[in-house]
Design an enzyme around this catalytic site. Structure first.
Site, PDB file in Angstrom:
ATOM      1  N   SER A  61     -53.411 -49.140   8.808  1.00 44.71           N
ATOM      2  CA  SER A  61     -54.255 -48.310   9.257  1.00 44.71           C
ATOM      3  C   SER A  61     -54.658 -48.374  10.828  1.00 44.71           C
ATOM      4  CB  SER A  61     -55.559 -48.112   8.590  1.00 44.71           C
ATOM      5  OG  SER A  61     -55.421 -47.357   7.331  1.00 44.71           O
ATOM      6  N   LYS A  64     -53.878 -45.495  13.059  1.00 46.39           N
ATOM      7  CA  LYS A  64     -54.826 -44.440  13.456  1.00 46.39           C
ATOM      8  C   LYS A  64     -55.395 -44.747  14.837  1.00 46.39           C
ATOM      9  CE  LYS A  64     -56.333 -43.736   8.345  1.00 46.39           C
ATOM     10  NZ  LYS A  64     -56.348 -44.727   7.492  1.00 46.39           N
ATOM     11  N   SER A 123     -61.518 -45.289   7.723  1.00 48.80           N
ATOM     12  CA  SER A 123     -60.261 -45.272   7.683  1.00 48.80           C
ATOM     13  C   SER A 123     -59.615 -44.221   6.645  1.00 48.80           C
ATOM     14  CB  SER A 123     -59.705 -46.592   7.400  1.00 48.80           C
ATOM     15  OG  SER A 123     -58.161 -46.777   7.649  1.00 48.80           O
ATOM     16  N   LYS A 233     -60.363 -51.137  15.262  1.00 49.98           N
ATOM     17  CA  LYS A 233     -59.724 -50.676  13.772  1.00 49.98           C
ATOM     18  C   LYS A 233     -59.076 -51.554  12.786  1.00 49.98           C
ATOM     19  CE  LYS A 233     -58.893 -47.285  11.073  1.00 49.98           C
ATOM     20  NZ  LYS A 233     -59.021 -48.203   9.953  1.00 49.98           N
TER      21      LYS A 233
END
Length: 434
Positions: A61, A64, A123, A233
């Site tokens: 993720s 992202k 997320s 992140k």
């Protein structure tokens, strides 16, 4: 103009990162669990720790971050732009997939800003799909934009296949490439504000909570909290392991850290990517910093002064301070200063007069160069008249020669004129005798 400025700034960040990389040993003695690691000091662009940073890895993720970039650069107003949530766009997600809860809002309109909060905090894979559909017309179109942007940023080992980071064998990046992507994202409005938010409640939604426990004192009893962490992140897949991209700021030095591929065991339930990151930050802040190699008043060398009234030597000091990002206990014996300066100069000398140059290296790293200037005034023991003659001797010789030549010409002209007059008088006397 704003977009152009962002692109230029990003290019500068990339170049800085590339050209400041060196083989200097920054003294890290950490055995990281993460398989690929990249740590950069953002103040100087110095890469202080790397571990297989160019190995292709599944980013999970952390993908992202790029999804945020493509969205933010294609939507001019994050608040007024609203997207209708359609069932067919979010269909097919694994029931255990991380989401922001868009399935309960089908048919409603949600602002792009709120979708970005849903993308970055919990997320939300559902938010990633909705944004990809809105901006790129679907996953494939959005992935094309992602790959084009990665190429523009200078990524060499990256290919995106989707906007959320779920497993795809054709979806990969490197720790170094992800650092380039993250640094660009950090220049975008709202990025750091959103990804550094612990919790956020969009209108009509349950509270969204950030999965990055390094910025959350309450999460997991604070075991991962590190006070200087800022965003960015998290990511996890069985195929990718624990992944984490963060930045840090202690009010002075700023860092960016990428950790990919930390093994994870559900029974052990330990996020080693976060533990690795905290260890790296702590060691960096404790042991690294900008070190002054030559200060503005440091005597780099001394120069003999000819014809000085009192003092016969002069200190040469740097015109500008030379400093570098190095370990606080760096080995001074590894410093090499190349001094280009005459052994002797003539008085008088004025403070600030350029005497030469100095260039400094540490191991294979160029630390910079600057002019060497006089640290003080040195007067001459020669009288002003003598000094004038000395300084203008060539001119005086030329003037004297010119005066001499002019005088000789005058004398010659006078002699010739005198002879001519005598001949003239002699000629007149002959006519009278005839």
């Amino acid at each position: 103009m704003k977009r152009i400025a962002v692109i230029v700034f990003s290019a500068m960040m990339i170049c800085l990162s590339v050209f400041s990389t060196s083989a200097v040993n920054y003294g890290f003695d950490i055995d990281t669990v993460s398989k690929a690691v990249y740590l950069e000091n953002l103040n100087t662009g110095t890469v202080v720790y790397e571990k297989d940073s160019e190995q292709k890895m599944y980013p999970a993720s952390t993908t992202k971050i790029m999804t945020f970039i493509i969205t933010a650069e294609n939507v001019s107003d994050l608040d007024s732009t609203k997207v209708t949530i359609e069932q067919d766009v979010i269909d097919g997600l694994d029931p255990e997939s991380t989401v922001m809860g868009l399935a309960q809002h089908v048919g409603e309109q949600v602002s792009v800003r709120n979708l970005l909060y849903g993308l970055m905090l919990p997320s939300g894979n559902d938010a990633a799909l909705v944004l990809a559909d809105h901006v790129g017309g679907g996953i494939s179109g959005f992935a094309e934009k992602m790959n084009a942007k990665a190429s523009e940023l200078g990524c060499k080992g990256t290919h995106f296949a989707n906007p959320h980071g779920l497993y795809d064998p054709d979806h990969y990046t490197t720790a170094r490439d992800m650092a380039l992507i993250a640094k660009h994202a950090m220049t975008l409005p709202s990025f750091m504000e959103i990804c550094n938010t612990v919790s956020y409640t969009p209108n009509g939604f349950e509270t969204l909570r950030n999965t990055n426990y390094m910025i959350d004192q309450e999460a997991m009893g604070g075991m991962y909290y590190y006070e200087y962490t800022k965003g960015i992140k998290t990511g996890y897949l069985d195929e990718a392991g624990k992944c984490l991209v963060t930045s840090s700021d202690n009010g002075g030095d700023k860092y960016l850290c990428v950790c990919f591929g930390a093994d994870y065991d559900y029974e052990e339930n330990v996020n080693y990517a976060m533990l690795d990151t905290a260890k790296l930050y702590k060691q960096a802040y404790e042991n690294l910093g900008v070190q002054t190699i030559f200060g503005a008043n440091d005597s780099v060398t001394s120069v003999d002064v000819k014809n000085a009234r009192d003092k016969r030597t002069l200190s040469a000091v740097p015109e500008k301070e030379i400093s570098a990002f190095l370990p606080k206990n760096y080995d001074k014996n590894k410093l090499k200063a190349e001094i280009n300066c005459p052994q002797q100069v003539d008085a008088p000398v004025k403070k600030g007069d350029v005497l030469g140059t100095v260039s400094v290296k540490y191991e294979d790293l160029d630390l910079g160069s600057t002019n060497l200037i006089a640290a003080e005034d040195i007067e001459s023991d020669i009288s002003p008249a003598e000094e004038f003659v000395k300084d203008n001797l060539t001119l005086i010789i030329v003037i004297a020669a010119a005066v001499l030549i002019i005088a000789l010409l005058i004398i010659l002209i006078t002699v010739l004129s005198s002879r001519k007059r005598r001949k003239a008088r002699a000629g007149k006397g002959s006519r009278y005798r005839d």
